[in-house]
Design a protein around this motif. Structure first.
Motif, short mmCIF file in Angstrom:
data_model
loop_
_atom_site.label_atom_id
_atom_site.label_comp_id
_atom_site.label_asym_id
_atom_site.label_seq_id
_atom_site.Cartn_x
_atom_site.Cartn_y
_atom_site.Cartn_z
N ASP A 118 -27.67 -54.04 -28.20
CA ASP A 118 -26.79 -54.23 -29.36
C ASP A 118 -26.65 -52.94 -30.15
O ASP A 118 -25.56 -52.61 -30.63
CB ASP A 118 -27.35 -55.33 -30.26
CG ASP A 118 -27.15 -56.73 -29.67
OD1 ASP A 118 -26.34 -56.87 -28.75
OD2 ASP A 118 -27.80 -57.68 -30.16
N PHE A 119 -27.73 -52.21 -30.26
CA PHE A 119 -27.68 -50.95 -31.02
C PHE A 119 -26.73 -49.94 -30.39
O PHE A 119 -25.85 -49.39 -31.06
CB PHE A 119 -29.07 -50.34 -31.14
CG PHE A 119 -29.07 -48.90 -31.55
CD1 PHE A 119 -28.56 -48.50 -32.77
CD2 PHE A 119 -29.57 -47.92 -30.69
CE1 PHE A 119 -28.54 -47.16 -33.15
CE2 PHE A 119 -29.56 -46.59 -31.07
CZ PHE A 119 -29.03 -46.21 -32.29
N VAL A 120 -26.88 -49.71 -29.08
CA VAL A 120 -26.02 -48.70 -28.45
C VAL A 120 -24.57 -49.17 -28.41
O VAL A 120 -23.64 -48.35 -28.52
CB VAL A 120 -26.53 -48.31 -27.04
CG1 VAL A 120 -27.89 -47.62 -27.15
CG2 VAL A 120 -26.62 -49.52 -26.12
N GLU A 121 -24.36 -50.48 -28.27
CA GLU A 121 -22.98 -50.97 -28.27
C GLU A 121 -22.35 -50.82 -29.65
O GLU A 121 -21.19 -50.40 -29.78
CB GLU A 121 -22.91 -52.43 -27.82
CG GLU A 121 -21.48 -52.94 -27.73
CD GLU A 121 -21.35 -54.32 -27.13
OE1 GLU A 121 -20.21 -54.80 -26.97
OE2 GLU A 121 -22.40 -54.95 -26.83
N ALA A 159 -9.86 -55.20 -31.04
CA ALA A 159 -10.81 -55.89 -30.16
C ALA A 159 -12.23 -55.38 -30.38
O ALA A 159 -13.19 -56.16 -30.40
CB ALA A 159 -10.40 -55.73 -28.70
N ARG A 160 -12.37 -54.08 -30.57
CA ARG A 160 -13.71 -53.52 -30.72
C ARG A 160 -14.28 -53.78 -32.10
O ARG A 160 -15.49 -53.96 -32.26
CB ARG A 160 -13.67 -52.02 -30.39
CG ARG A 160 -13.45 -51.81 -28.90
CD ARG A 160 -13.46 -50.38 -28.44
NE ARG A 160 -13.40 -50.35 -26.98
CZ ARG A 160 -13.29 -49.26 -26.25
NH1 ARG A 160 -13.20 -48.07 -26.85
NH2 ARG A 160 -13.24 -49.34 -24.94
N GLU A 161 -13.43 -53.85 -33.11
CA GLU A 161 -13.92 -54.22 -34.45
C GLU A 161 -14.40 -55.67 -34.45
O GLU A 161 -15.43 -55.99 -35.06
CB GLU A 161 -12.80 -54.04 -35.47
CG GLU A 161 -13.22 -54.33 -36.91
CD GLU A 161 -14.23 -53.33 -37.46
OE1 GLU A 161 -14.81 -53.62 -38.53
OE2 GLU A 161 -14.43 -52.27 -36.84
N GLU A 193 -19.13 -59.50 -34.30
CA GLU A 193 -19.86 -60.53 -33.57
C GLU A 193 -21.33 -60.14 -33.40
O GLU A 193 -22.23 -60.99 -33.54
CB GLU A 193 -19.22 -60.75 -32.19
CG GLU A 193 -17.88 -61.45 -32.22
CD GLU A 193 -17.24 -61.54 -30.84
OE1 GLU A 193 -17.82 -60.96 -29.89
OE2 GLU A 193 -16.18 -62.17 -30.71
N ILE A 194 -21.57 -58.87 -33.10
CA ILE A 194 -22.95 -58.42 -32.91
C ILE A 194 -23.70 -58.45 -34.23
O ILE A 194 -24.84 -58.95 -34.31
CB ILE A 194 -22.97 -57.00 -32.31
CG1 ILE A 194 -22.30 -57.00 -30.94
CG2 ILE A 194 -24.41 -56.51 -32.18
CD1 ILE A 194 -22.13 -55.61 -30.36
N VAL A 195 -23.10 -57.93 -35.28
CA VAL A 195 -23.76 -57.90 -36.59
C VAL A 195 -24.11 -59.30 -37.04
O VAL A 195 -25.16 -59.53 -37.68
CB VAL A 195 -22.86 -57.21 -37.63
CG1 VAL A 195 -23.44 -57.34 -39.03
CG2 VAL A 195 -22.67 -55.74 -37.28
N ALA A 248 -29.80 -56.09 -40.19
CA ALA A 248 -28.59 -55.30 -39.90
C ALA A 248 -28.65 -53.93 -40.54
O ALA A 248 -28.06 -52.97 -40.02
CB ALA A 248 -27.36 -56.07 -40.39
N GLN A 249 -29.38 -53.82 -41.65
CA GLN A 249 -29.48 -52.52 -42.33
C GLN A 249 -30.26 -51.50 -41.52
O GLN A 249 -30.16 -50.30 -41.77
CB GLN A 249 -30.13 -52.71 -43.70
CG GLN A 249 -29.28 -53.49 -44.69
CD GLN A 249 -29.98 -53.73 -46.01
OE1 GLN A 249 -31.12 -53.31 -46.21
NE2 GLN A 249 -29.30 -54.40 -46.93
N ARG A 250 -31.03 -51.95 -40.55
CA ARG A 250 -31.81 -51.02 -39.73
C ARG A 250 -30.92 -50.26 -38.74
O ARG A 250 -31.26 -49.15 -38.33
CB ARG A 250 -32.90 -51.77 -38.95
CG ARG A 250 -33.96 -52.41 -39.83
CD ARG A 250 -35.17 -52.82 -39.01
NE ARG A 250 -36.05 -53.67 -39.80
CZ ARG A 250 -36.32 -54.94 -39.51
NH1 ARG A 250 -35.78 -55.48 -38.43
NH2 ARG A 250 -37.13 -55.65 -40.26
#
Length: 339
Positions: free
Chosen positions: A40-43, A60-62, A67-69, A77-79
């Motif tokens: 998730d981090f690298v994506e 699409a990428r936004e 979705e990941i956040v 999420a702040q990390r």
């Protein structure tokens, strides 16, 4: 590189920023799988970078970013921004070390971290080439390739199984050691079937300001699922450079009667150079940290144009040529990138 080898290298070479990155990743372990957090981090990092320059794929990428956040609590999420800052910090240290010759050079930071954490796909035989070996291979041929790139304007590198981009990073370092600015004289097209590897390669090449297109695809089945254009590719005007190289190669092919013998390409005095800048003099390289306002300079409103050319780095020619479908695959990638 095995996990034990990666752990030994990490303990010996990791700087404070890389250690901070690993520490922040491990803080998620109480409620999330480490593999999921890393992916998730690298994506998210790749999506954030891409959305500053590639407007054609922005929506699409936004949506994917949000979705990941949404899977994480606000405090978790702040990390992620802190992790990205740590990753940027380690590349700043390494780029500065490469420039001043202090002995701390470039490396495959994310690939080594990925292997050290033991989250690679061992069952599929996923082991990344140690950076020392990549650097040795690049160093053996990189000087000659860099000199040719400096004379011809730029060289293209095609990597059919890029992993986290370690071989491209080593090639960039070889260009620097040869006195050639890789940010202006090297363009890479990288492919990997693993989406996490695509994101890792894209993030690292973006932070190092390497002009590149990173492709999520399968070199053997010739399937392509997505393209990622680094900021250096967009802001450096590589669309036009590659378009001019295409015209140059087509005209040269006509004069050569369709022959594509590298020995004949040296007798190219009859034609103008393939790019506007005939020779790139080494210049101070841009740091890995990107300005908050750089997206206002230029954005990619449509897919970039890429070409297939003979200007490949020598170190990849045999590896690519050994695969019967590899060259045809890169032809497909280039065609898909045309608008």
């Amino acid at each position: 590189m095995s996990r034990k080898s990666a752990e030994r290298k990490f303990n010996y070479t990791a700087d404070e920023h890389q250690r901070e990155l690993v520490s922040l990743l491990k803080q998620f372990s109480y409620g999330h799988h480490l593999d999921t957090v890393f992916r998730d981090f690298v994506e998210m990092a790749a999506l954030a970078i891409s959305n500053r320059v590639d407007r054609a794929q922005y929506d699409a990428r936004e949506k994917r970013y949000m979705e990941i956040v949404g899977k994480y609590k606000p405090e978790e999420a702040q990390r992620f921004p802190a992790m990205f800052a740590a990753l940027t910090g380690t590349f700043e240290v390494r780029v500065q070390g490469m420039l001043d010759g202090s002995g701390v050079g470039l490396t495959d930071v994310l690939g080594e971290t990925y292997m050290m954490l033991g989250i690679s796909n061992d069952r599929c035989g996923q082991f990344f080439t140690p950076y020392a070996l990549s650097k040795l291979m690049a160093g053996m041929l990189g000087g000659d390739v860099a000199a040719r790139a400096d004379a011809q304007g730029f060289a293209r590198v095609q990597e059919p199984a890029c992993g986290a981009g370690g071989m491209i990073i080593a090639t960039a370092e070889a260009f620097h050691e040869a006195g050639v600015n890789y940010q202006q004289s090297l363009h890479a097209t990288c492919v990997d079937i693993d989406q996490c590897c695509v994101h890792m390669a894209y993030v690292q090449l973006s932070l190092l300001h390497v002009p590149a297109i990173v492709v999520h695809g399968n070199t053997l089945s010739m399937q392509v699922w997505g393209h990622w254009y680094t900021p250096a590719h967009v802001l450096g005007g590589w669309n036009q450079k590659l378009k001019m190289r295409r015209a140059w190669d087509a005209l040269r092919g006509l004069l050569d009667g369709g022959a594509r013998d590298d020995a004949q390409h040296d007798d190219a005095a009859l034609l103008p150079p393939p790019v506007v800048e005939q020779v790139f003099e080494p210049e101070p390289m841009a740091g890995p940290a990107m300005s908050e306002d750089f997206a206002d300079v230029a954005v990619l409103e449509r897919p970039a144009e890429v070409v297939d050319t003979d200007g490949l780095a020598d170190m990849f020619e045999e590896a690519v040529g050994a695969q019967p479908h590899a060259n045809a695959f890169f032809e497909i990638v280039d065609q898909l990138a045309l608008f």
